[in-house]
Design a protein around this motif. Structure first.
Motif, PDB file in Angstrom:
ATOM      1  N   GLY A 115      43.145  31.654  -1.976  1.00 23.52           N
ATOM      2  CA  GLY A 115      41.734  31.710  -2.339  1.00 23.52           C
ATOM      3  C   GLY A 115      40.826  31.487  -1.140  1.00 23.52           C
ATOM      4  O   GLY A 115      41.261  31.213  -0.013  1.00 23.52           O
ATOM      5  N   MET A 116      39.523  31.606  -1.418  1.00 22.61           N
ATOM      6  CA  MET A 116      38.501  31.427  -0.387  1.00 22.61           C
ATOM      7  C   MET A 116      37.677  30.200  -0.735  1.00 22.61           C
ATOM      8  O   MET A 116      37.308  29.988  -1.892  1.00 22.61           O
ATOM      9  CB  MET A 116      37.610  32.662  -0.296  1.00 22.61           C
ATOM     10  CG  MET A 116      38.328  33.927   0.153  1.00 22.61           C
ATOM     11  SD  MET A 116      38.965  33.785   1.843  1.00 22.61           S
ATOM     12  CE  MET A 116      37.405  33.705   2.741  1.00 22.61           C
ATOM     13  N   PRO A 117      37.362  29.358   0.258  1.00 22.67           N
ATOM     14  CA  PRO A 117      36.554  28.175  -0.036  1.00 22.67           C
ATOM     15  C   PRO A 117      35.118  28.550  -0.381  1.00 22.67           C
ATOM     16  O   PRO A 117      34.581  29.560   0.100  1.00 22.67           O
ATOM     17  CB  PRO A 117      36.622  27.369   1.262  1.00 22.67           C
ATOM     18  CG  PRO A 117      36.911  28.363   2.316  1.00 22.67           C
ATOM     19  CD  PRO A 117      37.750  29.423   1.678  1.00 22.67           C
ATOM     20  N   ARG A 118      34.499  27.735  -1.217  1.00 27.07           N
ATOM     21  CA  ARG A 118      33.086  27.934  -1.534  1.00 27.07           C
ATOM     22  C   ARG A 118      32.239  27.593  -0.313  1.00 27.07           C
ATOM     23  O   ARG A 118      32.654  26.767   0.516  1.00 27.07           O
ATOM     24  CB  ARG A 118      32.704  27.071  -2.733  1.00 27.07           C
ATOM     25  CG  ARG A 118      33.316  27.539  -4.035  1.00 27.07           C
ATOM     26  CD  ARG A 118      32.785  26.739  -5.209  1.00 27.07           C
ATOM     27  NE  ARG A 118      33.286  25.356  -5.211  1.00 27.07           N
ATOM     28  CZ  ARG A 118      32.905  24.430  -6.100  1.00 27.07           C
ATOM     29  NH1 ARG A 118      32.003  24.760  -7.032  1.00 27.07           N
ATOM     30  NH2 ARG A 118      33.393  23.216  -6.038  1.00 27.07           N
ATOM     31  N   PRO A 119      31.046  28.205  -0.211  1.00 24.83           N
ATOM     32  CA  PRO A 119      30.255  28.020   1.019  1.00 24.83           C
ATOM     33  C   PRO A 119      29.955  26.560   1.323  1.00 24.83           C
ATOM     34  O   PRO A 119      29.983  26.151   2.486  1.00 24.83           O
ATOM     35  CB  PRO A 119      28.979  28.826   0.744  1.00 24.83           C
ATOM     36  CG  PRO A 119      29.395  29.851  -0.264  1.00 24.83           C
ATOM     37  CD  PRO A 119      30.422  29.187  -1.129  1.00 24.83           C
ATOM     38  N   GLU A 120      29.635  25.750   0.318  1.00 29.17           N
ATOM     39  CA  GLU A 120      29.277  24.360   0.591  1.00 29.17           C
ATOM     40  C   GLU A 120      30.463  23.500   1.018  1.00 29.17           C
ATOM     41  O   GLU A 120      30.283  22.368   1.484  1.00 29.17           O
ATOM     42  CB  GLU A 120      28.577  23.744  -0.620  1.00 29.17           C
ATOM     43  CG  GLU A 120      29.420  23.682  -1.875  1.00 29.17           C
ATOM     44  CD  GLU A 120      29.251  24.929  -2.732  1.00 29.17           C
ATOM     45  OE1 GLU A 120      29.490  24.832  -3.954  1.00 29.17           O
ATOM     46  OE2 GLU A 120      28.869  25.993  -2.178  1.00 29.17           O
ATOM     47  N   TYR A 121      31.719  24.057   0.846  1.00 24.26           N
ATOM     48  CA  TYR A 121      32.908  23.298   1.215  1.00 24.26           C
ATOM     49  C   TYR A 121      33.714  23.991   2.310  1.00 24.26           C
ATOM     50  O   TYR A 121      34.866  23.636   2.546  1.00 24.26           O
ATOM     51  CB  TYR A 121      33.805  23.078  -0.007  1.00 24.26           C
ATOM     52  CG  TYR A 121      33.140  22.288  -1.106  1.00 24.26           C
ATOM     53  CD1 TYR A 121      32.854  20.938  -0.949  1.00 24.26           C
ATOM     54  CD2 TYR A 121      32.775  22.906  -2.305  1.00 24.26           C
ATOM     55  CE1 TYR A 121      32.238  20.213  -1.952  1.00 24.26           C
ATOM     56  CE2 TYR A 121      32.163  22.189  -3.318  1.00 24.26           C
ATOM     57  CZ  TYR A 121      31.899  20.838  -3.141  1.00 24.26           C
ATOM     58  OH  TYR A 121      31.288  20.124  -4.142  1.00 24.26           O
ATOM     59  N   ASP A 122      33.131  24.963   2.976  1.00 27.46           N
ATOM     60  CA  ASP A 122      33.840  25.684   4.025  1.00 27.46           C
ATOM     61  C   ASP A 122      33.907  24.812   5.279  1.00 27.46           C
ATOM     62  O   ASP A 122      32.864  24.472   5.866  1.00 27.46           O
ATOM     63  CB  ASP A 122      33.114  26.990   4.341  1.00 27.46           C
ATOM     64  CG  ASP A 122      33.926  27.893   5.260  1.00 27.46           C
ATOM     65  OD1 ASP A 122      34.977  27.421   5.770  1.00 27.46           O
ATOM     66  OD2 ASP A 122      33.519  29.046   5.476  1.00 27.46           O
ATOM     67  N   PRO A 123      35.129  24.403   5.714  1.00 29.21           N
ATOM     68  CA  PRO A 123      35.214  23.534   6.902  1.00 29.21           C
ATOM     69  C   PRO A 123      34.719  24.204   8.166  1.00 29.21           C
ATOM     70  O   PRO A 123      34.379  23.504   9.141  1.00 29.21           O
ATOM     71  CB  PRO A 123      36.712  23.223   6.995  1.00 29.21           C
ATOM     72  CG  PRO A 123      37.267  23.501   5.654  1.00 29.21           C
ATOM     73  CD  PRO A 123      36.444  24.621   5.096  1.00 29.21           C
ATOM     74  N   GLN A 124      34.628  25.547   8.199  1.00 32.40           N
ATOM     75  CA  GLN A 124      34.203  26.229   9.406  1.00 32.40           C
ATOM     76  C   GLN A 124      32.688  26.166   9.594  1.00 32.40           C
ATOM     77  O   GLN A 124      32.195  26.345  10.719  1.00 32.40           O
ATOM     78  CB  GLN A 124      34.651  27.702   9.338  1.00 32.40           C
ATOM     79  CG  GLN A 124      36.144  27.901   9.192  1.00 32.40           C
ATOM     80  CD  GLN A 124      36.915  27.381  10.406  1.00 32.40           C
ATOM     81  OE1 GLN A 124      36.389  27.360  11.529  1.00 32.40           O
ATOM     82  NE2 GLN A 124      38.168  26.964  10.178  1.00 32.40           N
ATOM     83  N   HIS A 125      31.905  25.897   8.534  1.00 28.66           N
ATOM     84  CA  HIS A 125      30.443  25.946   8.631  1.00 28.66           C
ATOM     85  C   HIS A 125      29.778  24.650   8.196  1.00 28.66           C
ATOM     86  O   HIS A 125      28.552  24.523   8.347  1.00 28.66           O
ATOM     87  CB  HIS A 125      29.892  27.104   7.772  1.00 28.66           C
ATOM     88  CG  HIS A 125      30.425  28.446   8.171  1.00 28.66           C
ATOM     89  ND1 HIS A 125      31.588  28.972   7.639  1.00 28.66           N
ATOM     90  CD2 HIS A 125      29.961  29.377   9.065  1.00 28.66           C
ATOM     91  CE1 HIS A 125      31.821  30.159   8.165  1.00 28.66           C
ATOM     92  NE2 HIS A 125      30.836  30.443   9.060  1.00 28.66           N
ATOM     93  N   THR A 126      30.522  23.707   7.626  1.00 30.13           N
ATOM     94  CA  THR A 126      29.925  22.447   7.163  1.00 30.13           C
ATOM     95  C   THR A 126      30.711  21.278   7.735  1.00 30.13           C
ATOM     96  O   THR A 126      31.915  21.374   8.028  1.00 30.13           O
ATOM     97  CB  THR A 126      29.938  22.351   5.623  1.00 30.13           C
ATOM     98  OG1 THR A 126      31.279  22.482   5.168  1.00 30.13           O
ATOM     99  CG2 THR A 126      29.069  23.444   5.011  1.00 30.13           C
TER     100      THR A 126
END
Length: 712
Positions: A115-126
């Motif tokens: 699966g793909m992480p949700r935007p608010e839980y993406d370790p690459q951007h948050t």
């Protein structure tokens, strides 16, 4: 992570919670290392001092001190404990686990999930702080009460420290004594300590003792004693289970309870347990009384076989225990009248191979023959006597006394006694029951068997039932559901340990008898008012023994058959010396019976005890003790001197014989012989004075002592 061989760049989990990747710090062999390279199954480590090491990943993970710094705690989750948690709390902990994994990795399933992480839980951007705040806001919107970023951070720490079990809500354990006064608790503990090792009382008495301790310690009336209900609850909580007032006193002990260790024997005869108890059956003694005989058995632990069993009317003697050794070491002969399937030839053993080693097994009963290596006994005086220890030393047997206060040391033989009472004794006439409450009203009147007859029944039951009955203690660990019979286990162990016969002759049994020392006088050998004499003693009368202390001769006596003794003459062998009145007694007579008869005759005023009178009275007692189908009439009383030419003893025997012949005409061999002699006399007529007519059918002639003496 460790790269999978053949698939570079694709990380795989090395172990649950153990992530090894480049730059990670690990603990290996109590030192801190940094992972410098991962190549296939090898991991290159760099120490704090610059030293490098290349180890296999499997060897690295197998080190008990291996940890990855900053990773969750390793180990298997305690699923057994989770099952004891209420379902609602268990589901809440599993939900927290998914939320924490999503907060840290972006995926609810954790690393490696699809699966793909949700935007608010993406370790690459948050950042982690942003993801924690997003998770707190989400849980608050879902209706979770009192969830903040600090709550998420705290749950993450507990998950990393204790795993899933750390997400279960912790409740402060309640004290066993509740809100009870500590002074009262201390007083109850002191009261229990004072009662330890003493006779048990009641909870009421323990409460009074606690009140006295409170008054002595804090002053009268300062600390009131708790109500009875509260005190009883505190006493049950604070008391050791073995020291509770409701438990038996003998079970309480100051020493810690040791773990149970089963007794293991791997070959026949390796371990034999011997013990004695009262049989729960009333039997007829040799003097006609109803007695409970003593049963002594030898249990072979490896096969659970009763290799020897002895019933005695009264206290078991050292000679019984010594003869028990010889009985278990030689084959048991099959009794006349036993069916063929009770013979060893029909048992589940390699009979042909055993017969080639020991021809005595041809007529043997289907019971094991073992030569004991070690015998476990209690500390009774019979089993620590000189006669028993000497017999064991003669046969090369090691004697091991059971430790004091260790009932499990002889648990197998103790349990066998209960099985004998359950499977055998309750079916025998005269059964007394296991205790007084289970006993009938007239058990003594139900006794139908003498001790000798009961011994025959017991031997046949052991051969027919016990040895062929599956035993719960005979189970192989590989086949736990298959219970073997003692004979089957004996046959199985014979293939592993073999069979070595022990040849014992009749002289060996005589050597096991108790030893006495007596002089040889002109009248023979006198023992307890009995005279033993034979022509073999002629050349030794009045002479001292060349080997005995004080000039006395070595004499062996069986206390259960005093009709003969055995003396060791200068040739080194034991020779049989009969009692001079042995022909008057037609059955083995024990020392107990002799003392009973002698005491009864000594009570007669104005009459001196005489050996001939004792011998005749002994014969009459043994005849009356035999079981009959009808009651015997009491012999009529006579007056000395009534019959001319006959003694008072002959007159009494004459009148007793009349009553006996009228009641049972066919039960005595002597009566049948007397009848045959009377029928053969043609010169005696029924009408002649001084003679008695021959009885009609079912009767015999009167006893004639003069005529009977000519037949001896």
């Amino acid at each position: 992570m460790v790269s999978a061989p053949g698939r570079p760049g694709r990380p795989v989990a090395a172990a649950s919670g153990r992530q090894v990747k480049l730059g990670a710090y690990v603990t290996f062999q109590d030192c801190t290392w940094q992972v410098a390279a991962v190549a296939g199954a090898s991991v290159t480590l760099v120490g704090e001092d610059g030293q490098t090491a290349s180890v296999l990943a499997s060897f690295l993970f197998a080190d008990p001190a291996f940890t990855v710094m900053g990773s969750p705690a390793t180990g298997v989750q305690p699923w057994g404990l989770l099952e004891s948690v209420p379902e609602r709390e268990r589901e809440r902990a599993l939900a927290w686990q998914r939320h924490i994994r999503e907060t840290e990795t972006g995926l609810p399933g954790g690393p490696g999930s699809m699966g793909m992480p949700r935007p608010e839980y993406d370790p690459q951007h948050t950042s982690m702080a942003e993801r924690e705040q997003a998770k707190a806001d989400e849980l608050a919107q879902l209706g979770w009460p009192k969830v903040s970023r600090a709550t998420v951070r705290r749950m993450r720490a507990r998950y990393h420290g204790q795993g899933l079990w750390g997400l279960i809500p912790r409740r402060k354990p309640s004290s066993a004594t509740g809100q009870a006064d500590e002074r009262v608790v201390a007083a109850i503990l002191e009261a229990l300590r004072r009662q330890r090792g003493r006779s048990k009382g009641t909870l009421k008495g323990l409460r009074e003792l606690t009140g006295q301790i409170l008054a002595d310690t804090h002053g009268p009336g300062t600390v009131p004693a708790p109500p009875p209900s509260t005190f009883n609850r505190l006493a049950r909580v604070l008391a050791d289970p073995l020291e509770h007032p409701g438990r038996p006193a003998r079970t309480a002990t100051a020493a810690p309870v040791r773990p149970f260790t089963p007794t293991v024997a791997l070959r026949p005869g390796e371990l034999v347990q011997i013990d004695t108890t009262r049989l729960d059956v009333m039997a007829i003694s040799e003097d006609g009384r109803a007695v409970r005989p003593e049963l002594t058995i030898a249990l072979e632990v490896a096969t659970r076989s009763v290799v020897a069993a002895v019933l005695r009317e009264e206290g078991t003697k050292a000679v019984d225990a010594a003869l028990l050794l010889a009985e278990m070491a030689v084959p048991h002969p099959a009794r006349p009248g036993w069916p063929d399937h009770l013979r060893l030839a029909h048992a589940a053993v390699p009979y042909d191979r055993l017969l080639a080693l020991d021809d005595r097994l041809e007529q043997a009963a289907a019971r094991p023959v073992v030569v004991p290596e070690t015998i476990v006994v209690d500390r009774g005086r019979v089993f620590v006597s000189t006669a028993f220890l000497a017999a064991c030393e003669t046969l090369g047997v090691s004697v091991q006394p059971a430790p004091p206060r260790s009932p499990a040391a002889k648990g197998a033989v103790e349990r066998t006694f209960g099985s004998i009472n359950t499977l055998f004794a309750q079916h025998v006439a005269g059964y007394t029951g296991p205790h007084v409450l289970a006993r009938g009203e007239a058990v003594e009147d139900e006794a139908r068997f003498t001790v000798v007859q009961l011994q025959e029944l017991l031997d046949e039951w052991i051969t027919a039932c016990w040895q062929h009955r599956p035993h719960d203690g005979l189970r192989h660990p590989v086949l736990p559901k298959a219970a073997l019979a003692p004979n089957e286990m004996w046959g199985a162990l014979l293939g592993a340990s073999g069979y070595v016969p022990l040849p014992l002759a009749g002289a060996d049994y005589l050597e096991l008898l108790p030893v006495r020392w007596h002089p040889v006088t002109g009248r023979g050998i006198r023992i307890n008012h009995r005279t033993y004499d034979h022509a073999l003693l002629n050349e030794h009368r009045g002479r001292p023994s060349p080997a005995g202390a004080g000039g006395k001769w070595e004499v062996h006596l069986n206390p259960h058959d005093v009709r003969q003794i055995y003396i060791r003459l200068p040739d080194g062998h034991l020779h049989e010396i009969p009692w001079i009145h042995r022909d008057h007694v037609h059955a083995p007579m024990s020392e107990t019976t002799w003392r009973h008869i002698r005491t009864a005759l000594n009570r007669r005023a104005g009459r001196e005890a005489h050996e001939a009178a004792l011998a005749e009275a002994a014969d009459q007692v043994l005849r009356r003790a035999r079981p009959t189908t009808a009651a015997q009439p009491a012999p009529p009383k006579t007056t000395p001197g009534t019959h001319t030419g006959k003694t008072a003893l002959q007159t009494a025997g004459h009148q007793a014989a009349v009553g006996r012949y009228e009641a049972e005409a066919e039960d005595s061999l002597d009566a049948l012989e007397a009848r045959a002699q009377a029928e053969a006399r043609d010169d005696v007529s029924a009408d002649e004075p001084g003679t008695h007519p021959l009885p009609v059918t079912g009767a015999l002639t009167l006893y004639d002592a003069d005529q009977e003496a000519e037949l001896w």
